[in-house]
Enzyme design. Sequence first.
Site, short mmCIF file in Angstrom:
data_model
loop_
_atom_site.label_atom_id
_atom_site.label_comp_id
_atom_site.label_asym_id
_atom_site.label_seq_id
_atom_site.Cartn_x
_atom_site.Cartn_y
_atom_site.Cartn_z
CG ASP A 106 -2.85 -12.49 -4.44
OD1 ASP A 106 -3.02 -12.30 -5.66
OD2 ASP A 106 -1.96 -11.90 -3.78
CE1 TYR A 162 -5.83 -5.61 -0.81
CE2 TYR A 162 -5.08 -3.45 -1.54
CZ TYR A 162 -5.51 -4.73 -1.83
OH TYR A 162 -5.63 -5.13 -3.13
#
Length: 401
Positions: A106, A162
């Site tokens: 994002d 992540y």
Amino acid sequence: MTDISPSSAAVHQDDKGNKRPLDEELSDQQKKQKTESGEQSKRLPKRKIAMLIGYNGKGYHGIQINKEVNTIENEILKALVKTQCIPQEHADVPQKMSFQRACRTDKGVSAAMNLLSLKVIIDIENLLEKINSHLPEQIRVFGYRRTTGGFDSKNYCDNRTYMYICPTYAFAPLENIVTDEYRMTDGVVEHVNKMLARFIGTHRFHNYTSKIDAKEARAKRYIISFTCGKPFIRDGCEFCVITVRGQSFMLHHIRKMIGITIAIVRGNCGEDVIDKSWKPERVDIPKAPGQGLCLEQPHYDNYNKKYGTDGIHAPLDWVEEQDEINKFKEEYIYSDIMKTEKDEKIMMEWLGTLQHHVFDFVNDKDDRDSRFDKKRFLEKCKRDVSRFTINYEESIYNMKP
């Protein structure tokens, strides 16, 4: 007699005796000049490859192609056209070259390693050097591998890792004055890891994203591991790295898991909020800042097992590129995340918003994260000095009983 009237002068006769306007002929010539590089690309063979990239997402509206705003893929496609790896028409319509990304990131989110699959011309001398010469320094192409014709970087990806770089003062107890001087004890690290372990396994994470119902199949996700590493000090501020590996993640998924973990460890709410979040009803879960989030690596274990040792295709393990990747991570991602947090106190500011959450069942339309107004919050804090005090010079938040 030869006809030299304007009407005859404005036509051109081809080999078959057919006539067409001269301006159309000129138009064709112009088009040929404009598409010369594209036609050259078409004549050379295109190969299916996996292209490894890394980037600092600051200043970009995510990775995905978007003609309205600046994105990572916009920059990469422009560089590929300039390097003559692809024609402009493929950049305009990426589906023509089977373009796909392993993971979508994002706005503002970085990636130490992300993978693109696409068909390009690779018979170009010093290909990587030329591509990178057309890219900003915060975006790099580390390498590429020839793959099977049907390879898809998204669908062939087994799971993703992540990381979240977090200042440890985020876990300071409510009664503490939050400053850079806070140091995380072994007991707090243990508490954080205990809470993170609650998310491991298969659960319905509808409360950790938006616009997804508990009954939908896509709400169910599988988390493989979730841990907090030992804290370390950088420029006087202590940080820790939270690492999560999962099959796939939804929008805001990781940030909300970390957000509720911080709230529990600090004492804003109890551990029972996690139990409530598995239920069908909507629960108010805070979303941690996106500043510290970074895609670490997509994994292709099954692909490597099946094709990486067939003698034709190389495994997607990127061992040879590791030194360059590590150098880029430190210079353009890790150091930037920590410097930005130290300078702007993004996490410290976010901690002050936790008092506005109820950590309980709420109406489906009650999205507290989207309704939160930072300016109004700060103005309220300045007025309500009996409960909350802000030292603007030192950026210190102090909750009073």
